[in-house]
Design a protein around this motif. Structure first.
Motif, PDB file in Angstrom:
ATOM      1  N   GLY A   1       0.822  -1.197   0.000  1.00  0.00           N
ATOM      2  CA  GLY A   1       0.000   0.000   0.000  1.00  0.00           C
ATOM      3  C   GLY A   1       0.858   1.250   0.000  1.00  0.00           C
ATOM      4  O   GLY A   1       2.048   1.216   0.310  1.00  0.00           O
ATOM      5  N   PHE A   2       0.243   2.358  -0.345  1.00  0.00           N
ATOM      6  CA  PHE A   2       0.942   3.631  -0.312  1.00  0.00           C
ATOM      7  C   PHE A   2       1.239   4.023   1.128  1.00  0.00           C
ATOM      8  O   PHE A   2       0.396   3.887   2.012  1.00  0.00           O
ATOM      9  CB  PHE A   2       0.096   4.717  -0.970  1.00  0.00           C
ATOM     10  CG  PHE A   2      -0.002   4.593  -2.466  1.00  0.00           C
ATOM     11  CD1 PHE A   2       0.980   5.136  -3.287  1.00  0.00           C
ATOM     12  CD2 PHE A   2      -1.072   3.935  -3.046  1.00  0.00           C
ATOM     13  CE1 PHE A   2       0.889   5.016  -4.658  1.00  0.00           C
ATOM     14  CE2 PHE A   2      -1.174   3.812  -4.424  1.00  0.00           C
ATOM     15  CZ  PHE A   2      -0.179   4.356  -5.235  1.00  0.00           C
ATOM     16  N   ASN A   3       2.435   4.527   1.339  1.00  0.00           N
ATOM     17  CA  ASN A   3       2.800   5.078   2.634  1.00  0.00           C
ATOM     18  C   ASN A   3       2.146   6.449   2.756  1.00  0.00           C
ATOM     19  O   ASN A   3       2.395   7.331   1.929  1.00  0.00           O
ATOM     20  CB  ASN A   3       4.323   5.197   2.740  1.00  0.00           C
ATOM     21  CG  ASN A   3       4.791   5.668   4.107  1.00  0.00           C
ATOM     22  OD1 ASN A   3       4.117   6.456   4.773  1.00  0.00           O
ATOM     23  ND2 ASN A   3       5.950   5.198   4.521  1.00  0.00           N
ATOM     24  N   PRO A   4       1.305   6.678   3.754  1.00  0.00           N
ATOM     25  CA  PRO A   4       0.585   7.953   3.849  1.00  0.00           C
ATOM     26  C   PRO A   4       1.490   9.152   4.066  1.00  0.00           C
ATOM     27  O   PRO A   4       1.068  10.297   3.885  1.00  0.00           O
ATOM     28  CB  PRO A   4      -0.355   7.736   5.041  1.00  0.00           C
ATOM     29  CG  PRO A   4       0.276   6.653   5.840  1.00  0.00           C
ATOM     30  CD  PRO A   4       0.949   5.755   4.848  1.00  0.00           C
TER      31      PRO A   4
ATOM     32  N   VAL B   1      -7.455   6.691   8.024  1.00  0.00           N
ATOM     33  CA  VAL B   1      -7.867   6.623   6.622  1.00  0.00           C
ATOM     34  C   VAL B   1      -8.865   7.737   6.315  1.00  0.00           C
ATOM     35  O   VAL B   1      -8.765   8.431   5.285  1.00  0.00           O
ATOM     36  CB  VAL B   1      -8.468   5.247   6.293  1.00  0.00           C
ATOM     37  CG1 VAL B   1      -8.955   5.210   4.843  1.00  0.00           C
ATOM     38  CG2 VAL B   1      -7.441   4.142   6.517  1.00  0.00           C
ATOM     39  N   LYS B   2      -9.825   7.916   7.191  1.00  0.00           N
ATOM     40  CA  LYS B   2     -10.810   8.978   6.977  1.00  0.00           C
ATOM     41  C   LYS B   2     -10.137  10.345   6.995  1.00  0.00           C
ATOM     42  O   LYS B   2     -10.439  11.208   6.158  1.00  0.00           O
ATOM     43  CB  LYS B   2     -11.897   8.907   8.045  1.00  0.00           C
ATOM     44  CG  LYS B   2     -13.004   9.938   7.844  1.00  0.00           C
ATOM     45  CD  LYS B   2     -14.093   9.790   8.887  1.00  0.00           C
ATOM     46  CE  LYS B   2     -15.203  10.815   8.668  1.00  0.00           C
ATOM     47  NZ  LYS B   2     -16.280  10.679   9.681  1.00  0.00           N
ATOM     48  N   ASP B   3      -9.222  10.557   7.931  1.00  0.00           N
ATOM     49  CA  ASP B   3      -8.513  11.834   7.993  1.00  0.00           C
ATOM     50  C   ASP B   3      -7.684  12.056   6.730  1.00  0.00           C
ATOM     51  O   ASP B   3      -7.593  13.189   6.230  1.00  0.00           O
ATOM     52  CB  ASP B   3      -7.600  11.877   9.218  1.00  0.00           C
ATOM     53  CG  ASP B   3      -8.373  11.964  10.525  1.00  0.00           C
ATOM     54  OD1 ASP B   3      -9.578  12.288  10.485  1.00  0.00           O
ATOM     55  OD2 ASP B   3      -7.773  11.680  11.582  1.00  0.00           O
ATOM     56  N   LEU B   4      -7.101  10.989   6.207  1.00  0.00           N
ATOM     57  CA  LEU B   4      -6.313  11.112   4.982  1.00  0.00           C
ATOM     58  C   LEU B   4      -7.187  11.503   3.802  1.00  0.00           C
ATOM     59  O   LEU B   4      -6.781  12.318   2.960  1.00  0.00           O
ATOM     60  CB  LEU B   4      -5.585   9.793   4.688  1.00  0.00           C
ATOM     61  CG  LEU B   4      -4.740   9.781   3.413  1.00  0.00           C
ATOM     62  CD1 LEU B   4      -3.627  10.816   3.485  1.00  0.00           C
ATOM     63  CD2 LEU B   4      -4.165   8.383   3.170  1.00  0.00           C
TER      64      LEU B   4
ATOM     65  N   GLU C   1      -8.451  18.339   0.441  1.00  0.00           N
ATOM     66  CA  GLU C   1      -7.968  19.708   0.616  1.00  0.00           C
ATOM     67  C   GLU C   1      -6.754  19.982  -0.264  1.00  0.00           C
ATOM     68  O   GLU C   1      -6.586  21.098  -0.783  1.00  0.00           O
ATOM     69  CB  GLU C   1      -7.624  19.948   2.083  1.00  0.00           C
ATOM     70  CG  GLU C   1      -8.838  19.917   3.007  1.00  0.00           C
ATOM     71  CD  GLU C   1      -8.461  20.002   4.474  1.00  0.00           C
ATOM     72  OE1 GLU C   1      -7.247  19.853   4.782  1.00  0.00           O
ATOM     73  OE2 GLU C   1      -9.362  20.191   5.314  1.00  0.00           O
ATOM     74  N   LYS C   2      -5.914  18.970  -0.459  1.00  0.00           N
ATOM     75  CA  LYS C   2      -4.662  19.166  -1.178  1.00  0.00           C
ATOM     76  C   LYS C   2      -4.821  19.055  -2.683  1.00  0.00           C
ATOM     77  O   LYS C   2      -4.232  19.833  -3.445  1.00  0.00           O
ATOM     78  CB  LYS C   2      -3.635  18.144  -0.684  1.00  0.00           C
ATOM     79  CG  LYS C   2      -2.220  18.413  -1.158  1.00  0.00           C
ATOM     80  CD  LYS C   2      -1.240  17.484  -0.451  1.00  0.00           C
ATOM     81  CE  LYS C   2       0.202  17.812  -0.840  1.00  0.00           C
ATOM     82  NZ  LYS C   2       1.175  16.939  -0.138  1.00  0.00           N
TER      83      LYS C   2
ATOM     84  N   TYR D   1     -15.593   6.279  -1.970  1.00  0.00           N
ATOM     85  CA  TYR D   1     -15.592   5.078  -1.144  1.00  0.00           C
ATOM     86  C   TYR D   1     -14.448   5.112  -0.145  1.00  0.00           C
ATOM     87  O   TYR D   1     -13.305   5.442  -0.488  1.00  0.00           O
ATOM     88  CB  TYR D   1     -15.439   3.820  -2.000  1.00  0.00           C
ATOM     89  CG  TYR D   1     -16.610   3.515  -2.893  1.00  0.00           C
ATOM     90  CD1 TYR D   1     -17.855   3.192  -2.354  1.00  0.00           C
ATOM     91  CD2 TYR D   1     -16.480   3.542  -4.281  1.00  0.00           C
ATOM     92  CE1 TYR D   1     -18.937   2.906  -3.165  1.00  0.00           C
ATOM     93  CE2 TYR D   1     -17.562   3.261  -5.099  1.00  0.00           C
ATOM     94  CZ  TYR D   1     -18.780   2.944  -4.533  1.00  0.00           C
ATOM     95  OH  TYR D   1     -19.843   2.671  -5.343  1.00  0.00           O
ATOM     96  N   LEU D   2     -14.758   4.743   1.080  1.00  0.00           N
ATOM     97  CA  LEU D   2     -13.753   4.388   2.068  1.00  0.00           C
ATOM     98  C   LEU D   2     -13.972   2.912   2.364  1.00  0.00           C
ATOM     99  O   LEU D   2     -14.894   2.536   3.094  1.00  0.00           O
ATOM    100  CB  LEU D   2     -13.897   5.229   3.342  1.00  0.00           C
ATOM    101  CG  LEU D   2     -13.542   6.716   3.220  1.00  0.00           C
ATOM    102  CD1 LEU D   2     -13.715   7.405   4.569  1.00  0.00           C
ATOM    103  CD2 LEU D   2     -12.124   6.901   2.707  1.00  0.00           C
TER     104      LEU D   2
END
Length: 240
Positions: free
Chosen positions: A148-151, A191-194, A200-201, A208-209
């Motif tokens: 997976g992607f590193n946040p 995950v939700k915060d990301l 925003e970015k 979907y989450l």
């Protein structure tokens, strides 16, 4: 929905599973969705069918499930051929090698396990004549054996969002397997915060989450999941 299901809920003895048991399990999970969800709108219940026979998948379809997830391409293709008369939506949810991207792009409605930019590019190149929906798989565990992607390093997301033949529809993540499901809560919250941070970015809208499986879906729902991936909770233990 009436939640007065019988004591058969979440039956896991595969020898006694019948359509009525699958139906009871699905109804139990749908009641839990209504009880625990915090997201607006509907929650998509995905039936995970790794190791599940086409006959059992057909029974789940008869009980109202329309989305099914597979981990392995060849196993999935065999089931797709056998169940070709059913208008189901197939999700690829397992680790995907780039050399298999063409077949997956051709036959699946949603690829949930896009874990690197190389794979996103391969799917984009092979999604001829269509826009393929994908989710970005995020890994918050920091474990070497997880994909997976590193946040903390998401510079590639902006490039992926610009690929013309794929549509990023959201995020997928798996919490570590912990004895107490409540301990998975911080991972789902991240995950939700990301998703909020990416919006925003980059202006990215997470439709979907995809968070939560049989053991922890209630916690995931309470942290904003709107797609849960349920295998044994519907079908009982896998047999190979």
């Amino acid at each position: 929905m009436s939640c007065n299901y019988t004591n058969w809920s979440l039956i896991t003895d595969h020898r006694s599973l019948t359509k009525v048991f699958i139906k009871e399990n699905i109804e139990k999970i749908k009641c839990d969705i209504e009880k625990y969800k915090t997201c607006p709108g509907e929650v998509l219940l995905l039936g995970v069918t790794k190791g599940v026979s086409p006959e059992r998948i057909r029974e789940a379809y008869d009980c109202g499930i329309r989305d099914f997830g597979e981990n392995y391409l060849q196993e999935a293709m065999n089931k797709m051929d056998e169940l070709g008369d059913l208008p189901v939506r197939w999700h690829f949810i397992g680790h995907l090698q780039t050399n298999k991207a063409g077949k997956v792009a051709e036959r699946f409605s949603l690829v949930q396990s896009v874990d690197k930019i190389k794979l996103a590019r391969a799917l984009n190149d092979r999604a001829e004549g269509k826009i393929l929906d994908i989710l970005l798989q995020i890994d918050f565990t920091g474990r070497d054996n997880r994909t997976g992607f590193n946040p903390d390093y998401l510079e590639e997301v902006e490039e992926i969002l610009k690929l013309p033949h794929i549509k990023v529809r959201g995020l997928m993540s798996m919490a570590p397997f912990l004895p107490d499901p409540e301990d998975t809560r911080p991972y789902f919250r991240k995950v939700k915060d990301l998703a909020i941070e990416l919006k925003e970015k980059f202006g990215f809208e997470a439709n979907y989450l995809s968070m939560g499986m049989t053991g922890d879906y209630k916690v995931a729902l309470s942290e904003g999941a709107n797609l849960i991936r349920i295998g044994s909770g519907i079908f009982g233990p896998r047999t190979y």
